[in-house]
Each structure stands twice: as C-alpha cells, then as structure tokens.
Design a protein around this motif. Structure first.
Motif, PDB file in Angstrom:
ATOM      1  N   LYS A   1     -41.503 -33.752   2.709  1.00  0.00           N
ATOM      2  CA  LYS A   1     -41.183 -35.161   1.694  1.00  0.00           C
ATOM      3  C   LYS A   1     -40.794 -34.531   0.518  1.00  0.00           C
ATOM      4  N   LYS A   2     -40.544 -32.916   0.921  1.00  0.00           N
ATOM      5  CA  LYS A   2     -39.758 -32.094   0.477  1.00  0.00           C
ATOM      6  C   LYS A   2     -41.194 -31.781  -0.913  1.00  0.00           C
ATOM      7  N   ILE A   3     -42.116 -32.239  -1.113  1.00  0.00           N
ATOM      8  CA  ILE A   3     -42.820 -31.199  -2.201  1.00  0.00           C
ATOM      9  C   ILE A   3     -43.196 -30.333  -1.686  1.00  0.00           C
ATOM     10  N   ASP A   4     -43.512 -29.625  -3.021  1.00  0.00           N
ATOM     11  CA  ASP A   4     -43.596 -28.413  -3.067  1.00  0.00           C
ATOM     12  C   ASP A   4     -45.676 -27.939  -3.127  1.00  0.00           C
ATOM     13  N   GLY A   5     -45.930 -27.395  -2.142  1.00  0.00           N
ATOM     14  CA  GLY A   5     -48.145 -28.353  -2.034  1.00  0.00           C
ATOM     15  C   GLY A   5     -48.421 -27.262  -3.214  1.00  0.00           C
ATOM     16  N   PRO A   6     -47.866 -25.974  -2.932  1.00  0.00           N
ATOM     17  CA  PRO A   6     -48.985 -24.727  -3.903  1.00  0.00           C
ATOM     18  C   PRO A   6     -48.479 -25.267  -4.665  1.00  0.00           C
TER      19      PRO A   6
ATOM     20  N   GLU B   1     -47.633 -42.376   9.047  1.00  0.00           N
ATOM     21  CA  GLU B   1     -46.599 -43.333   8.331  1.00  0.00           C
ATOM     22  C   GLU B   1     -47.794 -43.893   7.537  1.00  0.00           C
ATOM     23  N   SER B   2     -48.978 -44.473   7.960  1.00  0.00           N
ATOM     24  CA  SER B   2     -49.921 -45.540   6.866  1.00  0.00           C
ATOM     25  C   SER B   2     -50.109 -44.477   5.409  1.00  0.00           C
ATOM     26  N   PHE B   3     -50.151 -43.457   5.492  1.00  0.00           N
ATOM     27  CA  PHE B   3     -50.964 -42.571   4.096  1.00  0.00           C
ATOM     28  C   PHE B   3     -48.846 -42.763   3.859  1.00  0.00           C
ATOM     29  N   THR B   4     -48.129 -42.551   4.198  1.00  0.00           N
ATOM     30  CA  THR B   4     -47.265 -43.302   3.007  1.00  0.00           C
ATOM     31  C   THR B   4     -46.280 -44.565   2.809  1.00  0.00           C
ATOM     32  N   THR B   5     -47.116 -45.185   3.408  1.00  0.00           N
ATOM     33  CA  THR B   5     -46.932 -46.423   2.793  1.00  0.00           C
ATOM     34  C   THR B   5     -47.979 -46.951   1.681  1.00  0.00           C
ATOM     35  N   GLN B   6     -48.437 -46.673   2.430  1.00  0.00           N
ATOM     36  CA  GLN B   6     -50.288 -46.624   0.670  1.00  0.00           C
ATOM     37  C   GLN B   6     -49.892 -45.239  -0.276  1.00  0.00           C
ATOM     38  N   LYS B   7     -49.323 -44.726  -0.418  1.00  0.00           N
ATOM     39  CA  LYS B   7     -49.074 -44.211  -1.620  1.00  0.00           C
ATOM     40  C   LYS B   7     -47.070 -43.703  -1.714  1.00  0.00           C
ATOM     41  N   LYS B   8     -46.787 -44.508  -1.253  1.00  0.00           N
ATOM     42  CA  LYS B   8     -44.546 -44.360  -1.484  1.00  0.00           C
ATOM     43  C   LYS B   8     -44.284 -44.559  -2.548  1.00  0.00           C
ATOM     44  N   PHE B   9     -44.675 -45.020  -3.312  1.00  0.00           N
ATOM     45  CA  PHE B   9     -44.013 -44.733  -5.067  1.00  0.00           C
ATOM     46  C   PHE B   9     -45.121 -43.075  -5.545  1.00  0.00           C
ATOM     47  N   LEU B  10     -45.832 -43.454  -5.090  1.00  0.00           N
ATOM     48  CA  LEU B  10     -46.419 -41.854  -5.571  1.00  0.00           C
ATOM     49  C   LEU B  10     -46.123 -40.807  -5.245  1.00  0.00           C
ATOM     50  N   VAL B  11     -45.849 -41.083  -3.782  1.00  0.00           N
ATOM     51  CA  VAL B  11     -44.929 -39.623  -2.923  1.00  0.00           C
ATOM     52  C   VAL B  11     -43.888 -39.601  -4.297  1.00  0.00           C
ATOM     53  N   ASN B  12     -43.268 -40.283  -4.740  1.00  0.00           N
ATOM     54  CA  ASN B  12     -41.242 -40.016  -5.045  1.00  0.00           C
ATOM     55  C   ASN B  12     -41.694 -39.448  -6.162  1.00  0.00           C
ATOM     56  N   LYS B  13     -42.674 -40.353  -7.092  1.00  0.00           N
ATOM     57  CA  LYS B  13     -43.338 -39.695  -8.935  1.00  0.00           C
ATOM     58  C   LYS B  13     -43.345 -37.869  -8.256  1.00  0.00           C
ATOM     59  N   VAL B  14     -44.373 -37.406  -6.823  1.00  0.00           N
ATOM     60  CA  VAL B  14     -44.692 -36.516  -6.848  1.00  0.00           C
ATOM     61  C   VAL B  14     -43.560 -35.172  -6.732  1.00  0.00           C
ATOM     62  N   ARG B  15     -42.504 -35.996  -5.805  1.00  0.00           N
ATOM     63  CA  ARG B  15     -41.613 -35.015  -5.960  1.00  0.00           C
ATOM     64  C   ARG B  15     -40.687 -34.976  -6.554  1.00  0.00           C
ATOM     65  N   ARG B  16     -40.513 -35.918  -7.853  1.00  0.00           N
ATOM     66  CA  ARG B  16     -40.151 -35.341  -9.085  1.00  0.00           C
ATOM     67  C   ARG B  16     -40.347 -34.506  -9.376  1.00  0.00           C
ATOM     68  N   LYS B  17     -41.447 -34.365  -9.959  1.00  0.00           N
ATOM     69  CA  LYS B  17     -42.524 -33.506 -10.315  1.00  0.00           C
ATOM     70  C   LYS B  17     -42.274 -31.834  -9.531  1.00  0.00           C
TER      71      LYS B  17
END
Length: 58
Positions: free
Chosen positions: A10-15, A38-54
C-alpha cells in the motif's frame, strides 16, 4: 501476507507509521491478523489512504 508486507504493498512506510502512531499501528496489526487483507482494506479504506499520505514509502 504479513502486515508489514501489506503496508509495503500500500506504499506506507511501516517503521515511520509505527514510530509516529504506535497505538494505531498495533490495533491495525492485530485486526489484520484476524481477517483477510481484502476485508481489512475494505474496512479501513479511507483510513489507509490518509495514513499513506502521511507516511508515504519512498
């Protein structure tokens, strides 16, 4: 797939995410272990995008 592999996909810097928001990281990791990616992505879709931007993985 591990949670760390999921974050890379998801291109998120985990550390960086873990250091900045340890409670959210731990909560997400626990939830991820209990469901399909896939279920996790569906549940957290908008939050994942927000975290990815940060915490964009470069």
């Amino acid at each position: 797939m591990t949670f760390e592999e999921y974050l890379i996909e998801k291109k998120i810097d985990g550390p960086q995410f873990q250091a900045a928001e340890p409670a959210v990281y731990t909560e997400w990791k626990t939830l991820f272990a209990q469901m399909h990616p896939e279920s996790f992505t569906t549940q957290k879709k908008f939050l994942v995008n927000k975290v990815r931007r940060k915490y964009l993985l470069r």
